[in-house]
Design a protein around this motif. Structure first.
Motif, short mmCIF file in Angstrom:
data_model
loop_
_atom_site.label_atom_id
_atom_site.label_comp_id
_atom_site.label_asym_id
_atom_site.label_seq_id
_atom_site.Cartn_x
_atom_site.Cartn_y
_atom_site.Cartn_z
N LEU A 156 48.55 51.13 28.19
CA LEU A 156 47.11 51.16 27.94
C LEU A 156 46.41 50.28 28.96
CD1 LEU A 156 46.94 50.91 24.03
CD2 LEU A 156 46.74 52.96 25.46
N ALA A 157 45.30 50.77 29.49
CA ALA A 157 44.55 50.01 30.49
C ALA A 157 43.73 48.92 29.82
CB ALA A 157 43.66 50.95 31.27
N ARG A 158 43.67 47.77 30.48
CA ARG A 158 42.88 46.65 29.97
C ARG A 158 41.40 46.98 30.10
NH1 ARG A 158 43.41 41.31 29.13
NH2 ARG A 158 45.60 41.27 29.80
N THR A 159 40.62 46.59 29.10
CA THR A 159 39.18 46.83 29.15
C THR A 159 38.40 45.58 29.51
OG1 THR A 159 38.88 46.36 26.80
CG2 THR A 159 39.40 48.64 27.42
N SER A 160 38.99 44.38 29.30
CA SER A 160 38.24 43.14 29.56
C SER A 160 39.20 41.94 29.59
CB SER A 160 37.18 42.92 28.47
OG SER A 160 36.55 41.66 28.64
N TYR A 161 38.73 40.89 30.33
CA TYR A 161 39.41 39.59 30.28
C TYR A 161 38.60 38.61 29.43
CZ TYR A 161 43.05 40.51 33.75
OH TYR A 161 44.17 40.97 34.39
N ASP A 162 37.87 39.17 28.48
CA ASP A 162 37.08 38.31 27.59
C ASP A 162 38.02 37.39 26.80
OD1 ASP A 162 34.78 37.31 26.49
OD2 ASP A 162 34.72 38.80 24.87
N ASN A 163 37.54 36.13 26.55
CA ASN A 163 38.32 35.13 25.79
C ASN A 163 39.67 34.82 26.46
OD1 ASN A 163 36.38 35.13 23.55
ND2 ASN A 163 37.19 37.19 23.12
N ASP A 164 39.63 34.78 27.80
CA ASP A 164 40.86 34.50 28.57
C ASP A 164 41.11 32.98 28.57
OD1 ASP A 164 43.07 34.76 30.13
OD2 ASP A 164 41.98 35.14 32.00
N ILE A 165 41.56 32.48 27.45
CA ILE A 165 41.78 31.05 27.28
C ILE A 165 42.93 30.81 26.31
CG2 ILE A 165 40.04 30.85 25.43
CD1 ILE A 165 39.37 28.04 26.52
N ALA A 166 43.75 29.80 26.56
CA ALA A 166 44.88 29.47 25.69
C ALA A 166 45.08 27.97 25.68
CB ALA A 166 46.15 30.17 26.17
N LEU A 167 45.48 27.47 24.51
CA LEU A 167 45.82 26.05 24.35
C LEU A 167 47.34 25.90 24.38
CD1 LEU A 167 43.35 24.78 21.62
CD2 LEU A 167 43.82 23.61 23.78
N VAL A 168 47.81 24.86 25.07
CA VAL A 168 49.25 24.60 25.17
C VAL A 168 49.50 23.18 24.67
CG1 VAL A 168 51.23 24.41 26.70
CG2 VAL A 168 49.45 26.13 27.16
N LYS A 169 50.34 23.06 23.63
CA LYS A 169 50.71 21.75 23.11
C LYS A 169 52.08 21.37 23.65
CE LYS A 169 51.23 18.99 18.90
NZ LYS A 169 51.28 18.98 17.41
N MET A 170 52.18 20.16 24.22
CA MET A 170 53.44 19.71 24.76
C MET A 170 54.32 19.12 23.65
SD MET A 170 52.83 20.64 27.74
CE MET A 170 51.43 21.02 28.79
N SER A 171 55.62 19.15 23.87
CA SER A 171 56.56 18.70 22.84
C SER A 171 56.59 17.19 22.71
CB SER A 171 57.98 19.20 23.16
OG SER A 171 58.40 18.72 24.42
N LYS A 220 35.01 44.94 31.50
CA LYS A 220 33.77 44.48 30.87
C LYS A 220 33.54 42.99 31.20
CE LYS A 220 31.53 44.01 26.36
NZ LYS A 220 31.72 44.18 24.89
N VAL A 221 32.32 42.69 31.63
CA VAL A 221 31.92 41.30 31.90
C VAL A 221 31.11 40.81 30.71
CG1 VAL A 221 30.61 39.78 33.43
CG2 VAL A 221 31.90 41.70 34.38
N THR A 222 31.46 39.63 30.16
CA THR A 222 30.80 39.10 28.96
C THR A 222 30.16 37.76 29.26
OG1 THR A 222 32.69 37.83 28.14
CG2 THR A 222 32.64 40.20 27.62
N ASP A 223 29.46 37.26 28.26
CA ASP A 223 28.81 35.95 28.40
C ASP A 223 29.82 34.81 28.35
OD1 ASP A 223 26.41 34.38 28.65
OD2 ASP A 223 26.77 33.74 26.56
#
Length: 675
Positions: free
Chosen positions: A519-534, A598-601
């Protein structure tokens, strides 16, 4: 000292030698022979001395009496060596006064001649006597009052009112006395000057249930010198000591709170002071106005007498000793006894807040080792390293409830416990004009929040605390359950001394569109991730977090330049070994790369004329202000995360997109608190 002479003619019967006699050289007065040696010795009994008077001396004269000589010894020590010829007058003037033995000592003579004499000499003749010594004339003798000499010794005696101590020399006063009831006490010798060498102990007693009241009347005159007591008056009970007193000013009268009192009066061996008059009488026993320190009594009275009962309660901030009473006891009753003491008595100890429990935050420490932790005492807290700042109150006081508080708030509850938070947005600034294609090479400590992930796909991240980092969701998508490795504290991607961090949790924003095969991607909206170190990242000048942004309206960068950094592609290369950075500005979204996505705010567009983020930079930071212009009052803030853009980096017509971090502040904080 007064000297009394007593004539006694009898000597001890054990002395068997004559009291006087003559000693002379062999052949005297006809002359002595050559090569002869003569010895003679006599001793005096104890208390006597032996004296020798030479009445005739005619020996061969020589240097140092080396030919013929008469030697006189006292207790074996040479006291005179004689030769030649001396008249009787010369002998009496210069020789005989020194020929005396010590008390009970001995005199001995040695007369020796050589082998020849050029002329005839008559020799010597002497007279010896045993004489009694008058010890009372000895200036070192210490009889306090009277000295009595007798043949063979002496004795001391005292004036009336004194007795001789065991040392048989010192006269003192017998003034140890017990008295009961009421009366007046004066020192021995009163009304005149008091006796010397007195060591008086007067014991005053009254009936049970009463106490002794003392008052000084009339003149008070006890010897002192320059404010120091020479003679002294001291009053003692079984629980208190008053004095020592001396001088001209009488002490104030006082209740002794005791049914038995000792009055101690000590004097030296001289002085003409007049002493004191001390009245003593009985009064109903009173108990002190305090049962135990740091407590209050009920009922409150000015005087408590035998039989009175009070309720005792510790003052605010104090509690009864847990070893003596039960923990829940708030008061006790105590009764005034005939001894003038309260019973029972339990001590009040200050409430102890104890050492604060810092085990939940090993970065927190006391500013002072072993501080006092009891009621009203203070403590202060600090962070162990300069890379952290204390959040919350730093100064606390132990309150009456046994809790540490600051401004009325408890210290160690979950709502108010201070914590050490990493200092964010600080770096060691460097300015370089060494250009690298598309940007500049960073210096160590210049971008200390920059992290690098090498696999499964190359990307960047930003350290935002000592346990958490932010990156783009698409960098870690599909690897949330794996243990990934991040590298920091470096500018060389191949640095063997880099800080290695292993992930404990990877949390992708729930509204991020995951990649689905086919499936083709429609947006990179909310392209954010949290990483917790051990584990906690060891912060230093090389690795430090960046600050999160503040919410604001309008463009993110507001017309100023920001800085993007990463280990991504440079020119024709797909990746860089060294950390690069470039300065960008924000553009309208229409100036950015156009595609079907798609470009978002939640995104903003940024780029530069000669530099841009590129493949391999994804997830890395875009910070404001521009690198090199930060300050403690203007820390670096993570405004954007490298997200997506055209396939060809650095295209002036098509800039890249960045995740707008300020739109996710609530999600970041809530996620970190829950995890």
């Amino acid at each position: 000292m007064i000297i009394l002479c007593v004539c006694v003619i009898l000597l001890p019967v054990c002395f068997t030698h004559p009291l006087a006699g003559w000693v002379s050289s062999p052949g005297h007065p006809g002359g002595y022979e050559p090569d002869i040696k003569m010895n003679w010795e006599r001793c005096a009994p104890a208390g006597h001395t032996l004296t020798l008077s030479i009445v005739h001396l005619d020996l061969e004269d020589s240097h140092d009496c080396e030919n013929d000589a008469l030697e006189v010894f006292a207790n074996g020590i040479l006291i005179s060596k004689l030769c030649g010829k001396k008249s009787t007058e010369q002998l009496q003037a210069s020789v005989n006064p020194s020929l005396r033995s010590p008390s009970g000592g001995c005199l001995s003579l040695t007369f020796q001649t050589d082998y020849s004499n050029t002329e005839q000499h008559t020799g010597f003749r002497a007279f010896y006597t045993v004489q009694d010594i008058d010890e009372c004339l000895d200036g070192d003798l210490q009889c306090s009052h009277f000295c009595h000499n007798y043949i063979g010794g002496y004795s001391c005696s005292c004036r009336p009112g004194y007795f001789l101590r065991e040392d048989q020399h010192t006269c003192t006063v017998n003034c140890t006395e017990e008295r009961f009831g009421e009366g007046v006490l004066t020192p021995p010798g009163s009304p005149g000057p008091y006796f010397e060498n007195a060591q008086c102990t007067y014991t005053l007693s009254v009936e049970e249930g009463k106490q002794i009241i003392l008052n000084f009347i009339g003149e008070f005159d006890v010897e002192d010198r320059e404010g120091q007591c020479i003679d002294s008056l001291t009053i003692k009970t079984d629980s208190a000591t008053f004095g020592p007193f001396c001088g001209k000013k009488a002490p104030s009268g006082f209740n002794t709170a005791a049914r038995q009192v000792q009055v101690l009066f000590n004097t030296d061996q001289e002085g003409q002071n007049l002493g004191f008059s001390l009245t003593y009488r009985a009064k109903l026993m009173e108990c002190p106005g305090t049962v135990t320190p740091d407590s209050v009594l009920s009922p409150q009275r000015t005087v408590y007498v035998v039989g009175d009962t009070v309720t005792v309660q510790c003052k605010t901030g104090y509690t009864f000793d847990a070893h003596l009473v039960k923990a829940d006891v708030k008061h006790f009753e105590s009764t005034c006894q005939t001894s003038g003491k309260w019973s029972p008595v339990y001590s009040c100890a200050p409430v102890d807040c104890g050492d604060p429990d810092l085990s939940k935050n090993d970065l927190l420490a006391l500013t002072e080792e072993r501080p006092l932790t009891t009621y009203t005492h203070n403590i202060s807290l600090k962070c162990l390293t300069k890379f952290y700042q204390l959040s919350g109150h730093a100064h606390f006081t132990c309150n009456a409830s046994g809790l540490w508080e600051s401004h009325g708030e408890s210290l160690f509850d979950e709502a108010n416990s201070p914590i050490c938070l990493p200092e964010c947005g600080m770096n060691e600034e460097f300015f370089s004009f060494e250009r690298v294609y598309g940007g500049e090479r960073a210096r160590l400590k210049q971008i200390p929040w920059q992290l690098l992930i090498k696999r499964p796909r190359r990307g960047g991240a930003s350290l935002i605390s000592d346990r958490w980092a932010l990156t783009a969701a698409h960098v870690v998508d599909g690897h949330e359950t794996k243990k990934l490795t991040f590298n920091g504290g470096m500018i060389d991607g191949q640095d063997n001394n880099a800080v290695i961090m292993e992930t404990e949790k990877i949390i992708i924003h729930p509204d991020y569109e995951r990649e689905v095969f086919g499936l083709a991607r429609t947006s990179y909206d909310n392209d954010i991730a949290l990483v917790k170190m051990s584990a906690r990242v060891p912060l230093s000048f090389k690795i430090r977090p960046v600050c999160l942004p503040k919410k604001s309206a309008g463009p993110v960068m507001k017309g100023v330049m920001g800085t993007v950094s990463g280990y991504g592609g440079t020119g024709n290369k797909t990746k860089s070994q060294f950390l690069q950075y470039a300065h960008l500005e924000e553009y309208p979204k229409l100036s950015c790369f156009q595609s079907n996505l798609k470009v978002t705010d939640n995104m903003f567009c940024a780029g530069g004329d000669e530099a841009d983020s590129c493949k391999g930079d994804s997830g890395g930071p875009l910070v404001l202000p521009m690198l090199g212009t930060g300050a403690p009052n203007k820390p670096y803030r993570l405004e954007g995360i490298v997200s997506w853009g055209p396939a060809q980096c650095g295209d002036e017509a098509f800039k890249g997109y960045y995740t707008k971090v300020q739109n996710y502040l609530d999600w970041i904080r809530e996620t970190m608190e829950k995890n």
